[in-house]
Design a protein around this motif. Structure first.
Motif, PDB file in Angstrom:
ATOM      1  N   HIS A  14      60.758 -26.874 -21.180  1.00  0.00           N
ATOM      2  CA  HIS A  14      59.520 -27.573 -20.451  1.00  0.00           C
ATOM      3  C   HIS A  14      58.291 -27.816 -21.300  1.00  0.00           C
ATOM      4  O   HIS A  14      57.722 -28.704 -21.293  1.00  0.00           O
ATOM      5  CB  HIS A  14      58.925 -26.904 -19.156  1.00  0.00           C
ATOM      6  N   ARG A  15      58.251 -26.814 -22.496  1.00  0.00           N
ATOM      7  CA  ARG A  15      57.192 -26.988 -23.297  1.00  0.00           C
ATOM      8  C   ARG A  15      56.978 -27.939 -24.463  1.00  0.00           C
ATOM      9  O   ARG A  15      56.207 -28.278 -25.025  1.00  0.00           O
ATOM     10  CB  ARG A  15      56.568 -25.447 -23.606  1.00  0.00           C
ATOM     11  N   ASP A  16      58.381 -27.700 -24.960  1.00  0.00           N
ATOM     12  CA  ASP A  16      58.432 -28.704 -26.468  1.00  0.00           C
ATOM     13  C   ASP A  16      59.154 -30.017 -26.102  1.00  0.00           C
ATOM     14  O   ASP A  16      60.449 -30.080 -25.671  1.00  0.00           O
ATOM     15  CB  ASP A  16      59.527 -27.691 -27.250  1.00  0.00           C
ATOM     16  N   ASN A  43      55.316 -15.932 -20.565  1.00  0.00           N
ATOM     17  CA  ASN A  43      54.860 -17.345 -20.963  1.00  0.00           C
ATOM     18  C   ASN A  43      53.956 -17.553 -22.066  1.00  0.00           C
ATOM     19  O   ASN A  43      52.994 -18.444 -21.897  1.00  0.00           O
ATOM     20  CB  ASN A  43      54.371 -17.738 -19.533  1.00  0.00           C
ATOM     21  N   ALA A  53      61.392 -22.326 -20.627  1.00  0.00           N
ATOM     22  CA  ALA A  53      60.157 -22.653 -21.044  1.00  0.00           C
ATOM     23  C   ALA A  53      60.294 -23.393 -22.298  1.00  0.00           C
ATOM     24  O   ALA A  53      59.347 -24.374 -22.589  1.00  0.00           O
ATOM     25  CB  ALA A  53      59.668 -21.154 -21.783  1.00  0.00           C
ATOM     26  N   LEU A  83      48.585 -19.030 -26.140  1.00  0.00           N
ATOM     27  CA  LEU A  83      49.136 -19.844 -27.239  1.00  0.00           C
ATOM     28  C   LEU A  83      48.880 -19.531 -28.452  1.00  0.00           C
ATOM     29  O   LEU A  83      47.486 -19.464 -28.860  1.00  0.00           O
ATOM     30  CB  LEU A  83      48.768 -21.413 -27.022  1.00  0.00           C
ATOM     31  N   GLU A 124      51.436 -22.217 -21.800  1.00  0.00           N
ATOM     32  CA  GLU A 124      52.377 -23.087 -20.845  1.00  0.00           C
ATOM     33  C   GLU A 124      52.222 -24.650 -21.266  1.00  0.00           C
ATOM     34  O   GLU A 124      52.722 -25.546 -21.402  1.00  0.00           O
ATOM     35  CB  GLU A 124      52.256 -22.853 -19.627  1.00  0.00           C
ATOM     36  N   SER A 125      50.897 -25.085 -21.455  1.00  0.00           N
ATOM     37  CA  SER A 125      50.392 -26.236 -21.489  1.00  0.00           C
ATOM     38  C   SER A 125      50.764 -26.855 -23.032  1.00  0.00           C
ATOM     39  O   SER A 125      50.711 -27.946 -23.378  1.00  0.00           O
ATOM     40  CB  SER A 125      48.885 -26.612 -21.068  1.00  0.00           C
ATOM     41  N   MET A 126      50.702 -25.663 -24.073  1.00  0.00           N
ATOM     42  CA  MET A 126      50.783 -26.148 -25.431  1.00  0.00           C
ATOM     43  C   MET A 126      49.756 -27.055 -25.993  1.00  0.00           C
ATOM     44  O   MET A 126      49.942 -27.638 -26.954  1.00  0.00           O
ATOM     45  CB  MET A 126      52.097 -26.720 -25.579  1.00  0.00           C
ATOM     46  N   SER A 136      53.359 -18.711 -25.943  1.00  0.00           N
ATOM     47  CA  SER A 136      53.754 -19.614 -26.845  1.00  0.00           C
ATOM     48  C   SER A 136      53.498 -19.097 -28.382  1.00  0.00           C
ATOM     49  O   SER A 136      52.281 -19.204 -28.509  1.00  0.00           O
ATOM     50  CB  SER A 136      53.606 -21.095 -26.619  1.00  0.00           C
TER      51      SER A 136
END
Lengths: 290, 290, 290, 290, 290, 290
Positions: D105-107, D188, D102, D216, D274-276, D190
């Motif tokens: 891939h996200r940061d 999942n 996670a 998020l 996930e898309s942040m 954030s």
């Protein structure tokens, strides 16, 4: 029968363009690199102490600082101090290099230069002493004595900062060695553990032994007073020596006597501090022991 | 007169269904529990080193790791290493158990098994050596030597990782003991402090003493070269021994001689490594001393 | 020739209104202040160990706690313990003061009281022993033994907590000293390094030497069993002593014999534990050595 | 434009025969190896924390133990504890693996898995929490709370051991995050720094937020009380939320309101956890700001 | 429904003959004893921090010293300092006792007094502040600021030593709390994490908030300038407050407004700093959020 | 009314012949000397961190190394690293000097330069960041990130090594500050605690705020995305800013709006990053709060 590869000692002198110190450093890095590859559990230690450093002086300063630091003498302070002294005095650096070569060549249990640099408390104690002696010579006595005290605590090696030591020394095993304030030790001397170069116990002044070049002093020998051990002499393990010993003779026993007798002592040709022959005098002694 | 309760040594062997190791562990926990109750200032230490652990192996690994760690060899790394070796080699565990029993039964100053486990640097140095020897035997020499170096620094006990040691050993006081690379020590041997099993100083190869079962070596004795000390022999304190000593005889002095004379040495029946009788030869020696 | 200023030992006794302890403390602070001024690299250490404290007892407790602490015996715990014992027992404090004076007056290498307080492992080991002995006497044996073990690890000095020590002691160099459970050491005794006051190895009970006032014991001497070393006697370096030595006589050698002979031993007038004369017997010995 | 090589995230899933955990571990070792080669100053650290270990679980246990230890909670104790819990609970291990993926891939600031493992305090705090939660579930509450306290001190992340957290979490920056006792966080999710999932301040019981999957939560958002944040919802930075937020809607402001209005909130299709995507609601908000 | 046993808070006041402090100490020891029994892995920690100490003051001094020490501010120095201040000022001791009671009664997540003493960074930060404030008041500013700095590093709680704090305080979670130099906080105040009592940023002088008795300040609230928050007022989470708030009213939002309106604010009867009711104003706010 | 002596800030610039850095260093040494004299308990700390060093660079390197070291990143390694970077980059040294002056002049709670050097975590975090940024710029990213991680753990300040920071910065209180990878901060900016210069959460690339010279950002403000905060702008405490703010205007609130209105914002003449005026906009805001 040739030695196994790991026990073959690299040939010195190095190619011309290179100093002894930098040649040793390249050897040590190669050894440490090989060991880090083969033993991941030790790699962190080897990188911290050897492989992350650009020079022998930095590696040695780091290693000593982390060995000798305490909660009240921080490693960063000691690191600074070692670095400064080693950097300022090339003679100390070359003496350290000579000691590394001495240990590697004289002690069959020493399997590499890095083994000596990292693990020989005698080697480390001598280098710390050289720094303490430099401080003493600059009249920075309290700091010299504080360092002396740390070496005595950590390594159980007690060399007074004022003592004058030569180069190419081997302090084998080293635990319990005591070298007094006015002692002088020549070059290429080998000293086993529990050896005392002690004072007479009487007042101030020049009161400790003077050890000539190439002398070998066996384990547990006690040499007391301002006596002179001649160059290339050999002092048997457990001997107690209170008066001068002539060059290239062997003194043994408590009280020590000369092998071959006081009047006609046997003289040997080798340099025992380098050959490390402790016991070839057994034959001469064996008719009266056991 | 019966001993006070705290000095009565628990009877062994344990009930059948239990191993020696687990019996010892239950004794140690009981002792530590009792001490923690009576001395709150020490309870934190006793819980950390003994009472929080599920087995002797974990307690010993923890204790050694925290004693031997340094800023460059972390306790967690050493803990892992000790645990792994102790877990893999039952013979090392049983040798440790035998050493605990040896210390408890032979040293009148040892008041409990936990006293030995926690405080006897000789006991701890031997167990660390067993791990170093195992590494050496697996050709993990750099790690073995690094561990050797830590033991020499922390305990002032210098046992080369290649040396082969038996079980049921007592290293009493231990400071200054030096045991060389090719030395062999049998079972049920007792060695006092400052004892050297040293090399001849000559080249590579088999060059250190071989000590038989049940030998007792007094404080400060120096035994040099590939000599054989026969089973049940006794070496007097401060002796310097350079040649073989027959079984069940006593060698004393510098240079060492046999009590009773070379030709007709006195032979004793007891096993001095177990009986710890250091000085019963006084009577035979007393006509020429003091 | 007058000594250089830094080697002149301040005259004691102090003015009437002041105790010995507070006079020593004022000397130590003055010395530390002077050293901090002249050596900034050491000032942090000197403030932490000496100059930030209001009394000798707090300075000594701090210094011992930080020397002897470990990851499982925290410095704060030890500090508390030392402070409590030193505060409760004036006799321990006055013995420490007497030891400071003894080291300063007897060891020509000791350049100040603060040098002794900070750097002499023998001095520090004795003070820690006094605390361990106090705990032992209060039946707090596990704590006493844990402290004993730390001293043996850190200073390589092994004094059983039950041993009874006098005051005005000098343990010079100190590494490797072993003093057993039932040993007794008088006042104003000087003991060099590697000295053993050991047991007979036989069962429980009173089995260690009794050392009279004013005795001097040379480096590496081994005294075994419940023997009596008479007041003012002198034991030569490396000697092995198994039976009584009369007062004001000198025993040397392995096995030890009396200088002057068993029947008509030479007697000296001085107190060798105070005069520290190690070697004046050389002349009498010299006809049979070297 | 293709990313530079070092920023291309290795493709997962791994080949069939391999578990996610072992695939990650091989990635991490390869990264650490590459970094150790290029940066000798960091090699010691990388060998100690990663390259000397045989598995992700041991590396993580070592790293957490050395981060979270203190003078009264030793690293060896914590190492043992982490190792035991991670080894016993595969679900904790797989959650840790999901978190690593996670973060990576996200940061966009995360350049490698080893970067996350070694340096992300949010990642490390979550893994320590999983251990504390396991202890809490086994009714080992005092130990769980001691660990909780260490995490709060060292990382400034305060997750009550009773809180139930999903997998695939990203705690970005992490400083100041507070998650209360009865909070539940889905998979999942954030969460940025300074986010509070806090209680109502009223009596005992279920009093903290329930966060759905894929949510998020922006920096500094405060969500209080037993409210439900629906799956895929987005909470704007700095918002204060006291009542439920419907799935896939966005709440912003203090007090928070729904973007698009309470009656007809805008719904987004992506999974913001996930898309942040923090700020695409700017356009809708922009008519009344600045 | 009655609380489970472990959550029932022991009834205070204690029997007459006992002080609050000693009653709390007996509770804490009983709790720690119970926890040590049930969790051997934590027993070492509990003995070190609680069970080996004779009083709450010594336990707290030990715990703070070991939490706040660093390589340059040794634990023994801090221990001495804390002990000296706590011993000299009964008012600091009774404030600490009141804080313990406040945490235990107000925070449903606090399961015991020892939980608070050992694990609540807010509690510990306040006690360290009281010591720093005492030093500040004695004009020992550099030491006060050094201590302040350690608290800010270790706990992420930043209370200027000059700030004046009442008793019976709860700093819940505590991370990120900032309290400025001229702030004053009354008794029985509860402050959540990330709360700022900050300055106006303008010149020297009285420039920080004054918080009345019984105030509750929600997470992330920022109160700036020399404003007065009346007794029993409540500041909503995330609020930004720049002017006075009348007693027993509630201010919420950024910028903060009074619930019920500026002219006719709602007044509550309870003391929110004690009841900890954060969110009962939801209903009044709910028509314009989400 | 004149300030008390200790609050009078020494006048700069220094005499011509002296650099700003050396002038600051002489001030700091004088302050530390005065404090060591008046507070012996702190003298050890002051000598270790300041008075034993020959330059500001060495003092700062020592202090940072001992603050940021861990069991796996040794202080000697960090000391070497800091010293090398500070010595190689004069611009970093002059930025550090400018920061010291900024803190001393802007924060009324800062009583001396040494107070800032020793105790301001914001100041120390920025200097460590400058070193990390230098490493990042030399493509030594893993080391830069390891250092970043230590700063985030120890100071709770999280500045990505790639972020570009000007000089003359004040990070007041500093806890919780987060500055992202592509953020840029101008000169003479003042940032309070809990401020976020964060990303948009969307993909790789330039995604963080750009802060102009002389900006002041109040406590807890959150600025997200690649937005531009014009020179001399002021961002109110607790504001959430997602779009550009014009120069010398003030944005407040969540969501932030311009004081004076979007169309006709009030413009101020002072440089708020230097004047630190946080709250003079209260009057304009006061009609709708409380």
């Amino acid at each position: 029968m040739p030695l196994p590869a790991e026990q073959q000692i690299p040939t010195f002198p190095p190619p011309e363009a290179e100093s002894e110190e930098s040649w040793l450093w390249s050897q040590i890095k190669a050894e440490a690199h090989r060991d880090a590859e083969s033993e991941p559990a030790l790699a962190s230690y080897l990188y911290a102490t050897v492989l992350s450093h650009p020079s022998l002086v930095r590696s040695l300063s780091f290693h000593l600082a982390n060995k000798l630091c305490s909660s009240t003498l921080l490693s960063t302070l000691l690191y600074d101090l070692f670095l400064q002294i080693f950097s300022s005095f090339p003679s100390i650096r070359s003496a350290a290099a000579a000691d590394l070569l001495a240990v590697r060549h004289r002690d069959p249990a020493c399997i590499s230069f890095s083994h000596c640099l990292l693990n020989y408390k005698g080697f480390l104690a001598i280098q710390a002493h050289r720094v303490a002696h430099s401080l003493w010579s600059q009249s920075r006595r309290p700091l010299a004595l504080a360092l002396h005290s740390r070496v005595a605590d950590v390594f159980s090696v007690d060399i007074h900062p004022a003592a004058r030591l030569g180069k190419g020394l081997l302090l084998d095993h080293a635990t319990g060695v005591v070298i007094g304030e006015t002692a002088v030790v020549g070059n290429n001397v080998s000293i086993l553990h529990h050896v005392t170069l002690g004072g007479t116990g009487k007042a101030v002044g020049d009161r400790h032994p003077k050890i000539g070049d190439g002398v070998l002093i066996g384990a547990g020998a006690t040499i007391l007073g301002n006596v002179k051990i001649g160059e290339g002499a050999k002092i048997g393990a457990g001997s107690v020596v209170l008066i001068d010993v002539p060059p290239r003779t062997t003194a043994v026993g408590n009280p020590a006597r000369l092998v071959g007798g006081k009047e006609t002592p046997s003289r040997h040709e080798d340099v025992p501090g380098e050959s490390m022959d402790h016991t070839s005098f057994i034959s001469e002694w064996s008719d009266y022991i056991i």
